[in-house]
Design a protein around this motif. Sequence first.
Motif, PDB file in Angstrom:
ATOM      1  N   SER A 104       0.847  -1.200   0.000  1.00  0.00           N
ATOM      2  CA  SER A 104       0.000   0.000   0.000  1.00  0.00           C
ATOM      3  C   SER A 104       0.880   1.247   0.000  1.00  0.00           C
ATOM      4  CB  SER A 104      -0.893   0.014   1.243  1.00  0.00           C
ATOM      5  OG  SER A 104      -1.400   1.305   1.496  1.00  0.00           O
ATOM      6  N   GLU A 106       0.124   3.977   1.232  1.00  0.00           N
ATOM      7  CA  GLU A 106      -0.040   4.583   2.559  1.00  0.00           C
ATOM      8  C   GLU A 106       0.885   3.928   3.578  1.00  0.00           C
ATOM      9  OE1 GLU A 106      -4.073   5.318   3.969  1.00  0.00           O
ATOM     10  OE2 GLU A 106      -4.791   5.095   1.916  1.00  0.00           O
ATOM     11  N   THR A 109       4.398   5.505   3.019  1.00  0.00           N
ATOM     12  CA  THR A 109       4.582   6.873   3.525  1.00  0.00           C
ATOM     13  C   THR A 109       4.445   6.938   5.042  1.00  0.00           C
ATOM     14  OG1 THR A 109       2.257   7.384   3.013  1.00  0.00           O
ATOM     15  CG2 THR A 109       3.909   8.013   1.371  1.00  0.00           C
ATOM     16  N   ASP A 110       3.594   6.089   5.617  1.00  0.00           N
ATOM     17  CA  ASP A 110       3.498   6.027   7.092  1.00  0.00           C
ATOM     18  C   ASP A 110       4.857   5.682   7.698  1.00  0.00           C
ATOM     19  OD1 ASP A 110       0.817   6.626   7.024  1.00  0.00           O
ATOM     20  OD2 ASP A 110       0.125   4.579   7.448  1.00  0.00           O
ATOM     21  N   GLU A 217       2.303  15.475   7.192  1.00  0.00           N
ATOM     22  CA  GLU A 217       3.072  14.779   6.161  1.00  0.00           C
ATOM     23  C   GLU A 217       3.480  15.709   5.019  1.00  0.00           C
ATOM     24  OE1 GLU A 217       1.666  10.719   5.286  1.00  0.00           O
ATOM     25  OE2 GLU A 217       0.482  10.810   7.138  1.00  0.00           O
ATOM     26  N   HIS A 248      -3.284   9.189  -1.915  1.00  0.00           N
ATOM     27  CA  HIS A 248      -3.717   9.751  -0.623  1.00  0.00           C
ATOM     28  C   HIS A 248      -3.038  11.089  -0.339  1.00  0.00           C
ATOM     29  CE1 HIS A 248      -0.046   7.514   0.073  1.00  0.00           C
ATOM     30  NE2 HIS A 248       0.077   7.979   1.308  1.00  0.00           N
ATOM     31  N   TYR A 249      -2.173  11.548  -1.235  1.00  0.00           N
ATOM     32  CA  TYR A 249      -1.476  12.834  -1.101  1.00  0.00           C
ATOM     33  C   TYR A 249      -1.970  13.805  -2.164  1.00  0.00           C
ATOM     34  CZ  TYR A 249       2.288  11.486   2.191  1.00  0.00           C
ATOM     35  OH  TYR A 249       3.009  11.117   3.301  1.00  0.00           O
ATOM     36  N   ARG A 274      -0.389  14.898   3.163  1.00  0.00           N
ATOM     37  CA  ARG A 274      -1.652  14.251   3.499  1.00  0.00           C
ATOM     38  C   ARG A 274      -2.486  15.221   4.311  1.00  0.00           C
ATOM     39  NH1 ARG A 274      -1.781   8.032   5.641  1.00  0.00           N
ATOM     40  NH2 ARG A 274      -3.953   7.587   5.125  1.00  0.00           N
TER      41      ARG A 274
END
Length: 495
Positions: A104, A106, A109-110, A217, A248-249, A274
């Motif tokens: 993913s 996400e 980046t998490d 973020e 998601h960004y 984000r």
Amino acid sequence: MNVNSAVKSLVHYAQKNNMIEKDDEIWAINSLCEALGLDSFEDCEAEDKPLEEILDCMLNYAVENGLCEDSVVYRDLFDTKLMGILTPRPSKVRADFNSLYEKSPEFATDYYYKLSQDSNYIRRYRIANDVKWITKTEYGDIDITINLSKPEKDPKAIAAALKMKAASYPKCLLCKENEGYAGRVNHPARQNHRIIPMTLGGDDFFMQYSPYVYYNEHCIVFNGEHTPMKIDKSAFEKLLDFVEKFPHYFIGSNADLPIVGGSILTHEHFQGGRYEFAMAKAPVETELKFNGFDDIDAGIVKWPMSVIRLSGENKQRLVELSDKILTSWRSYTDEEQFIYSETDGEPHNTITPIARMRNGKFEMDLVLRNNITTEECPLGFYHPHPEYHHIKRENIGLIEVMGLAVLPSRLKTEMADLAKAMLNGEDIRNNEKLAPHYEWSKMIKAKYEINEKNIDDIIKEEIGIVFTSILEQCGVYSRDEFGKKGFIKFAKSVK
């Protein structure tokens, strides 16, 4: 906490946050001891203290033993060196990022955002000092921040920087060569800095997070080559490529001309993250149609600045229409609306673009910009006007365009002092720091019944109102019928 305990605690911190493995413990202790000039180490229990407290102990030891000067710039250089020892190597970070990305975007980046904080590249304890609030306006909830996370240089470091020879490596703060760079008094240390490679528009780019995170973020995506900012067809391609990779960004670019740029124009880069800004939430208030692009939804956004929003499923079609609008705007003049494409050969028109994914479609906001100056507004006509310079006189760049005011740190003390002066009925005209706020404070006192309980909130509210007015000044078309007529006239001119 003594230095031995601090070393053990920092190694424990790095293990707990998956920066190093248990097998790395002895190596990590010895590496930190070397950096601190310790010939031996007395084993002890790790203390579960905040990172800044652990580092502060080590920095105090370094200062006391002549390894570091006692000023914020030198302390930052030294603690970054310490954290660089424990930060995973670039190859490991990239491998972990790519592995998580397969599951993913996400997840990837998490992981990367957490590492950027755990490694102290993003100094959480400084970000926590920023002053933030929201002002409700007719355009939505506008974010206001007084940024305090960027430390001011002390006189000793400024003097040392003036004596240094000009250096050309790295060429600027955005170059890929900053990864792992030791830094100097006029360039921050980056041993704990890691960047993520990617391809955008066929070019090599890298992603990093901003060390000053103005919003959640807050990332910077920069060209692998030190090449100037340029808003053109390829820029639109790169922005949409990015949101396709990281849906998601959002991502956007500062404009490519002075005054409306608000950023480093010598190195192509974008900013994303984000976070949903007020502008992204703002609705389309007037639909537009562009010939040959019936598959693209278009319209004027209800926003203080002049924004055309495009939406569609086909990425390339969005790029083509964005390019047509940009090309038309570059050469567009409407004297009645005080819009000149150039004067004396100097170009004035450009665009601040912002891309995102929404409900499975690509979306592009094109903010029309113009950097013309006048005698009354020598810093720019579509720029904060002089009556608002007591709050903000700096350029309105991408972040502010979207609805987040980044205000100068001086305002924190000025607003506290102004509140006291207003409550005490002081005449601030002879106060050098507060005199610029005189007319504004008079207006506030006439508008409100102020007291100790409400004065701080009233000042914050009025700052938000000022910022909203500044955004309206930066819009090339006014928010009345006259401006709307001119805006539609431009849209019809796009061929």
